[in-house]
Design a protein around this motif. Structure first.
Motif, PDB file in Angstrom:
ATOM      1  N   ALA A 108     -19.978 -25.229   0.815  1.00  0.00           N
ATOM      2  CA  ALA A 108     -20.533 -25.069   2.164  1.00  0.00           C
ATOM      3  C   ALA A 108     -21.402 -23.814   2.246  1.00  0.00           C
ATOM      4  N   HIS A 109     -20.946 -22.730   1.651  1.00  0.00           N
ATOM      5  CA  HIS A 109     -21.718 -21.486   1.669  1.00  0.00           C
ATOM      6  C   HIS A 109     -23.008 -21.627   0.867  1.00  0.00           C
ATOM      7  N   ALA A 110     -22.915 -22.226  -0.307  1.00  0.00           N
ATOM      8  CA  ALA A 110     -24.103 -22.396  -1.151  1.00  0.00           C
ATOM      9  C   ALA A 110     -25.136 -23.298  -0.479  1.00  0.00           C
ATOM     10  N   LEU A 111     -24.679 -24.352   0.174  1.00  0.00           N
ATOM     11  CA  LEU A 111     -25.599 -25.244   0.878  1.00  0.00           C
ATOM     12  C   LEU A 111     -26.284 -24.500   2.021  1.00  0.00           C
ATOM     13  N   THR A 112     -25.528 -23.724   2.780  1.00  0.00           N
ATOM     14  CA  THR A 112     -26.110 -22.957   3.885  1.00  0.00           C
ATOM     15  C   THR A 112     -27.199 -22.022   3.384  1.00  0.00           C
ATOM     16  N   ALA A 113     -26.940 -21.351   2.263  1.00  0.00           N
ATOM     17  CA  ALA A 113     -27.930 -20.430   1.707  1.00  0.00           C
ATOM     18  C   ALA A 113     -29.201 -21.151   1.274  1.00  0.00           C
ATOM     19  N   VAL A 230     -25.316 -16.267   8.867  1.00  0.00           N
ATOM     20  CA  VAL A 230     -24.535 -17.165   9.714  1.00  0.00           C
ATOM     21  C   VAL A 230     -23.133 -16.571   9.832  1.00  0.00           C
ATOM     22  N   PRO A 231     -22.564 -16.513  11.044  1.00  0.00           N
ATOM     23  CA  PRO A 231     -21.190 -15.994  11.171  1.00  0.00           C
ATOM     24  C   PRO A 231     -20.214 -16.805  10.316  1.00  0.00           C
ATOM     25  N   ILE A 232     -19.317 -16.100   9.667  1.00  0.00           N
ATOM     26  CA  ILE A 232     -18.336 -16.758   8.805  1.00  0.00           C
ATOM     27  C   ILE A 232     -16.931 -16.422   9.288  1.00  0.00           C
ATOM     28  N   THR A 233     -16.101 -17.451   9.391  1.00  0.00           N
ATOM     29  CA  THR A 233     -14.676 -17.246   9.631  1.00  0.00           C
ATOM     30  C   THR A 233     -13.913 -17.748   8.412  1.00  0.00           C
ATOM     31  N   LEU A 234     -13.080 -16.905   7.864  1.00  0.00           N
ATOM     32  CA  LEU A 234     -12.198 -17.283   6.760  1.00  0.00           C
ATOM     33  C   LEU A 234     -10.796 -17.458   7.318  1.00  0.00           C
ATOM     34  N   VAL A 235     -10.258 -18.663   7.197  1.00  0.00           N
ATOM     35  CA  VAL A 235      -8.878 -18.918   7.605  1.00  0.00           C
ATOM     36  C   VAL A 235      -8.021 -18.907   6.344  1.00  0.00           C
ATOM     37  N   ASP A 247     -10.171 -10.478   2.193  1.00  0.00           N
ATOM     38  CA  ASP A 247     -11.354 -11.286   2.505  1.00  0.00           C
ATOM     39  C   ASP A 247     -11.719 -12.285   1.411  1.00  0.00           C
ATOM     40  N   LEU A 248     -10.960 -12.340   0.314  1.00  0.00           N
ATOM     41  CA  LEU A 248     -11.190 -13.269  -0.805  1.00  0.00           C
ATOM     42  C   LEU A 248     -12.618 -13.220  -1.317  1.00  0.00           C
ATOM     43  N   LEU A 253     -20.886 -11.391   1.461  1.00  0.00           N
ATOM     44  CA  LEU A 253     -21.749 -12.568   1.579  1.00  0.00           C
ATOM     45  C   LEU A 253     -21.927 -13.004   3.028  1.00  0.00           C
ATOM     46  N   ALA A 254     -21.330 -12.255   3.947  1.00  0.00           N
ATOM     47  CA  ALA A 254     -21.376 -12.613   5.373  1.00  0.00           C
ATOM     48  C   ALA A 254     -22.381 -11.710   6.076  1.00  0.00           C
ATOM     49  N   GLY A 255     -23.646 -12.095   6.041  1.00  0.00           N
ATOM     50  CA  GLY A 255     -24.694 -11.262   6.620  1.00  0.00           C
ATOM     51  C   GLY A 255     -24.594 -11.122   8.121  1.00  0.00           C
TER      52      GLY A 255
END
Length: 287
Positions: A108-113, A230-235, A247-248, A253-255
């Protein structure tokens, strides 16, 4: 004549979004059945939709179904297959969220980038996903047997609906067969496995599990993630695959900022426990 293998379904609609309402696309890497996300979809607010993209059904990621079908070797190649199955909503459409569990969060992160700014989601929600940064990437031979076996015990417990009480510490120093013997004994004792399950049978299941982990390792070996705006939430699961890092690896990577939230359960049961599902649905719907 043998029937032609049926193409697996990549996109699974779990809940249709109401007109003008947002939707979530969740990347699922396999291991557990896609239906495990039904609980999260049903917990979303009225009108919010959710579709699951089953990465394990993508050509090249899944085991070859026919002669000549090549296996993808990089995350970039996997994204090429993914784009044939899904494209961002058109400009002016309702906002959408990208979310991913485990390796699905990396995808998901790689696709967003890779998307133009105007096509990016309003938010990324990563479910107990470990960033594919240098600090968190391990070669195959660096993965310790005790760690792999303890993860396998979590997976086995989730599949069977009974927690298998085996920790990495209790497996330290054991080779694969001795460790699997311990896992088997614990699984039988807690009722997760029948007492007629044999060590060779469990070894075969374990080999398939590890193959999946190593495949993801290979896909990220050359991947160099970059920050996204893009805001990122890590659950994070209370008992995740990695315990000692908050934060794993995602904070750099969370600009647009990172929020970390914990939910009950382990890496696998977080997708089905009602108290954990409420947390997941809440974070997805916050977008």
């Amino acid at each position: 004549m043998r029937p032609r293998p049926r193409e697996p379904e990549v996109l699974r609609l779990h809940r249709q979004a109401a007109p003008g309402r947002p939707t979530a696309l969740l990347f699922h890497p396999g291991a557990l059945p896609v239906s495990v996300h039904r609980a999260t979809a049903e917990a979303l607010p009225d009108g919010v939709g959710m579709t699951v993209l089953d990465i394990s059904a993508l050509p090249g990621y899944r085991p070859p179904m026919r002669e000549g079908e090549a296996e993808v070797g990089t995350l970039a190649e996997l994204l090429e297959h993914l784009r044939k199955e899904w494209s961002p909503p058109p400009a002016g459409a309702a906002p959408y969220v990208l979310t991913g569990w485990s390796f699905g969060g990396v995808v998901a992160h790689a696709l967003t980038a890779s998307l133009p700014a105007a096509e990016r989601p309003s938010k990324l929600v990563l479910l107990d996903s470990i960033a594919a940064t240098e600090a968190y990437t391990r070669r195959d031979d660096e993965l310790e047997v005790a760690t792999l076996l303890s993860w396998f015990a979590l997976y086995l417990g989730a599949r069977r609906g009974r927690a298998v009480p085996v920790s990495a510490a209790s497996l330290t120093g054991r080779d694969t067969d001795r460790g699997l013997t311990q896992v088997l004994a614990a699984a039988v004792a807690c009722g997760a496995l029948a007492d007629d399950v044999t060590l060779p049978g469990l070894r075969k299941l374990y080999a398939g599990y590890v193959d999946g982990l190593l495949r993801n390792n290979r896909l990220t070996a050359t991947h160099r993630p970059v920050p996204v705006d893009v805001p990122i939430t890590l659950v994070r699961a209370k008992r995740g695959l990695i315990q000692d890092e908050e934060d794993l690896g995602w904070r750099p990577l969370a600009g647009a900022g990172l929020t970390v939230r914990q939910c009950p359960g382990d890496h696998y049961t977080m997708l089905s426990r009602p108290d954990a599902v409420r947390v997941l649905a809440d974070e997805i719907s916050r977008a």
